[in-house]
Design an enzyme around this catalytic site. Structure first.
Site, PDB file in Angstrom:
ATOM      1  N   LYS A  90       0.831  -1.208   0.000  1.00 22.97           N
ATOM      2  CA  LYS A  90       0.000   0.000   0.000  1.00 22.97           C
ATOM      3  C   LYS A  90       0.867   1.261   0.000  1.00 22.97           C
ATOM      4  CE  LYS A  90      -3.772   0.151   2.494  1.00 22.97           C
ATOM      5  NZ  LYS A  90      -4.723   0.274   3.621  1.00 22.97           N
ATOM      6  N   GLU A 131      10.362  -5.574   3.643  1.00 24.15           N
ATOM      7  CA  GLU A 131      10.508  -6.898   3.030  1.00 24.15           C
ATOM      8  C   GLU A 131      10.083  -6.867   1.567  1.00 24.15           C
ATOM      9  OE1 GLU A 131       9.239  -7.673   7.388  1.00 24.15           O
ATOM     10  OE2 GLU A 131       8.682  -6.288   5.770  1.00 24.15           O
ATOM     11  N   GLY A 134      -5.074  -5.392   5.693  1.00 24.56           N
ATOM     12  CA  GLY A 134      -4.278  -6.314   4.884  1.00 24.56           C
ATOM     13  C   GLY A 134      -4.816  -7.730   4.855  1.00 24.56           C
ATOM     14  N   ARG A 135      -5.197  -8.265   6.014  1.00 25.11           N
ATOM     15  CA  ARG A 135      -5.665  -9.651   6.067  1.00 25.11           C
ATOM     16  C   ARG A 135      -7.099  -9.795   5.570  1.00 25.11           C
ATOM     17  NH1 ARG A 135      -4.646  -7.347  10.725  1.00 25.11           N
ATOM     18  NH2 ARG A 135      -6.229  -7.101  12.357  1.00 25.11           N
ATOM     19  N   GLU A 177      -3.891 -12.490  14.104  1.00 24.81           N
ATOM     20  CA  GLU A 177      -3.551 -11.082  13.991  1.00 24.81           C
ATOM     21  C   GLU A 177      -4.755 -10.211  14.329  1.00 24.81           C
ATOM     22  OE1 GLU A 177      -0.410  -9.401  11.152  1.00 24.81           O
ATOM     23  OE2 GLU A 177      -2.287  -8.820  10.170  1.00 24.81           O
ATOM     24  N   HIS A 236      -1.493 -38.821   9.793  1.00 23.43           N
ATOM     25  CA  HIS A 236      -0.249 -39.571   9.971  1.00 23.43           C
ATOM     26  C   HIS A 236       0.856 -38.689  10.537  1.00 23.43           C
ATOM     27  CE1 HIS A 236      -1.735 -43.160   7.822  1.00 23.43           C
ATOM     28  NE2 HIS A 236      -2.485 -42.271   7.186  1.00 23.43           N
ATOM     29  N   LYS A 271       9.668  -4.699  13.902  1.00 26.84           N
ATOM     30  CA  LYS A 271      10.087  -4.028  12.657  1.00 26.84           C
ATOM     31  C   LYS A 271      10.951  -2.810  12.952  1.00 26.84           C
ATOM     32  CE  LYS A 271       6.638  -3.430   9.744  1.00 26.84           C
ATOM     33  NZ  LYS A 271       5.261  -3.186   9.284  1.00 26.84           N
TER      34      LYS A 271
END
Length: 597
Positions: free
Chosen positions: A256, A262, A317-318, A403, A434, A561
């Site tokens: 954005k 990152e 964001g999510r 979050e 398993h 951060k």
């Protein structure tokens, strides 16, 4: 901050001074905001009278008394006493059948849970969200991911401005772009077709798109592959690009602000990687597009702002996979299927908005989760899709739930006196059977499970009769068997009846009474995927409303951060003066020594 509005990207409309707001905003930074890296601080919110702490309600106190009954409930006896239990505690809507009968609940417990939702004002909070009120009080923002899938002609206002036309303007631009890439009319700098689309993002700019791409792979254009780079670890970048031809690769940079460290580090590496072969900086405009609102930084990078797709500060964001963040998804599955995905989201939005709580899928999932977390003490939830296409679903739900509701303070800043988000984890069945189902069946900590499956497969492999069952028949037999085994277990008497030696009986005994929800859907499709994701979005909303936390901020990601930015120069520059704790200082020194710095 959003760039100025232009013809290339829509940004948030200006707020009118007369609009209905939850809180006001100051323009100066506070000391605390500076320390955390936050911007746009504002006065503490004045919360509505109905937004009460859950433990102050009559329903909460009633549930505390009922907890002992729930913890001692025996599901074998419950089903034996009530032959209709399996039908009574199941509900179906929108091609989705939710069986929640294998939870440690009864009618009295459910009534108290619905009373809790009522006393905590969940319906009023939901109405405020759909109305565009600033329910994200710590950031003074509306929360309107529901507007991203509203049909054309709908009206959803933020500060007096109808945002639906803005949403559809971006969607139409996305469609034109996706169609040009899929048809081959969009060509790379040397005239070659695009064969690989690489999405560069992190968090919500990655988890949603990659989950949707994997989930809907059967609906994708197989001549175009999508890859996803998110980790700052250079190995991720290397493996995702090592076998690609820059002439046939298109990067979608999703940030954005276009400043996320990152994402922008990976984007700059992608730019250098592409230009190492393409040479001409003008090639960037044909091999990079942006999902952002920062036109200045996008242009500075070399991306034509005509190929910049915006979204708004009322999109978290999510909650953004159905916004321009889903551009790679649209390229993969095509505009028509993307519209179907949005329609599925909207189906569930309307169900959540209009259905009474007792016939409302998000309410049912949320309240059972509250019961398991706060009254039965369950610390984790396993999300177990019996569908390989959904192998990234658990990772997506980790962010969505943890979050959103992984908060320790209430909306007014006072500590929560109750437990909030459980740990979300899981893998697809039958692989998980398993791996970790041993602990789910016989471990010391009960783990509620959401079992998700589809009645109709996309591809029928194998037979389809009793002598030769298909792959899907075996798969569905397993999910039904797991729910049965977790609920009813296996008693010592049953184990002994099989001739098991007495010393081995405890090892082969299953306690049962392990809670499960089974969500059986008709068939996986773009529309059904939208319904599933929106179901869990609104489940998270209901739980956050009851827990009285802000489900739409994420201050918890900030401190690390900020500290990382401080440490970076200490790793690559001159030897730093000690400025950290002994542990961190020692790690920095060891890193520098092994890197010969």
């Amino acid at each position: 901050m959003a760039a100025k509005k232009s013809s290339t990207a829509k940004t948030s409309p200006k707020r009118s001074s007369s609009s209905k707001k939850t809180v006001s905003r100051k323009t100066s930074k506070t000391t605390a905001a500076k320390a955390s890296g936050a911007t746009n601080p504002h006065p503490a919110p004045v919360l509505p009278a109905w937004h009460v702490a859950p433990d102050s309600t009559k329903a909460w106190k009633r549930l505390e008394k009922l907890a002992k009954k729930g913890a001692s409930m025996d599901l074998r006896q419950s089903f034996a006493k009530d032959r209709a239990r399996g039908r009574k505690f199941a509900f179906e809507a929108l091609g989705m059948h939710l069986d929640y009968s294998k939870n440690l609940i009864d009618g009295e417990i459910l009534d108290a849970l619905f009373a809790l939702a009522s006393e905590c004002g969940v319906a009023k909070h939901a109405k405020a969200m759909f109305a565009g009120n600033h329910i994200n009080v710590t950031e003074d923002r509306a929360v309107l991911h529901v507007a991203l899938r509203a049909p054309k002609g709908a009206t959803i206002k933020v500060d007096g401005h109808n945002v639906v036309p803005d949403v559809h303007e971006v969607l139409e631009r996305m469609e034109r772009f996706a169609t040009s890439v899929r048809s081959g009319s969009w060509r790379g700098h040397t005239g070659k077709r695009i064969r690989t689309v690489v999405n560069i993002g992190i968090g919500g700019s990655d988890l949603g798109p990659v989950m949707a791409y994997e989930a809907l792979k059967d609906f994708t254009e197989r001549g175009i592959e999508c890859r996803y780079i998110s980790n700052i670890d250079g190995e991720d970048f290397y493996e995702k690009t090592r076998d690609l031809n820059p002439e046939e690769t298109l990067f979608v940079v999703s940030s954005k602000t276009f400043t996320t460290i990152e994402t922008m580090t990976n984007a700059q590496s992608a730019r250098a990687w592409a230009l190492a072969k393409l040479k001409d900086p003008a090639a960037v405009a044909k091999h990079f597009v942006a999902v952002s609102t920062n036109a200045a930084e996008v242009s500075k990078f070399g991306i034509d702002t005509a190929n910049m797709f915006g979204f708004w500060d009322w999109v978290g964001g999510r909650y953004s996979m159905d916004s321009a963040i889903g551009l790679s998804t649209m390229v993969a599955i095509g505009p028509e299927n993307f519209r179907e995905l949005l329609a599925g989201f909207h189906d569930m939005d309307e169900h959540f908005r209009t259905a009474p709580p007792k016939k409302n899928l998000p309410y049912l999932l949320a309240l059972i989760g509250i019961w398991n977390r706060d009254f039965l003490g369950c610390e984790t939830v396993a999300v177990l899709p019996y569908c390989q296409y959904l192998h990234r679903l658990s990772a997506y739900f980790q962010q969505l739930e943890m979050e959103s509701n992984g908060k320790r303070v209430q909306l007014d800043g006072t500590p929560c006196r109750w437990q909030t988000s459980p740990v979300i984890w899981g893998e697809p069945g039958t692989n998980g059977q398993h791996a970790f189902y041993q602990m789910i069946h016989q471990g010391t900590s009960p783990v509620p499970c959401d079992l998700i499956a589809f009645a109709k497969p996309l591809h029928e492999i194998g037979g389809g009769d009793a002598k030769s069952p298909s792959h899907h028949d075996i798969l569905l037999a397993n999910i039904f068997a797991q729910g049965e085994a977790l609920a009813f277990g296996k008693t010592p008497a049953e184990v002994r009846a099989e001739g098991t030696p007495e010393w081995l009986v405890p090892h082969r005994t299953f306690p049962g009474n392990r809670p499960t929800n089974t969500l059986l859907c008709e068939k996986l499709s773009p529309r059904m995927l939208g319904r599933i994701i929106a179901l869990y979005e609104h489940k998270v909303f209901v739980q956050g409303s009851i827990w009285r936390v802000n489900s739409f901020d994420q201050w918890g990601v900030e401190l690390g951060k900020v500290l990382a930015k401080r440490i970076i120069p200490e790793l690559v520059g001159a030897a730093p003066k000690p400025s950290h704790d002994g542990s961190t200082q020692g790690l920095i020194a060891r890193y520098r020594a092994w890197r010969a710095r």
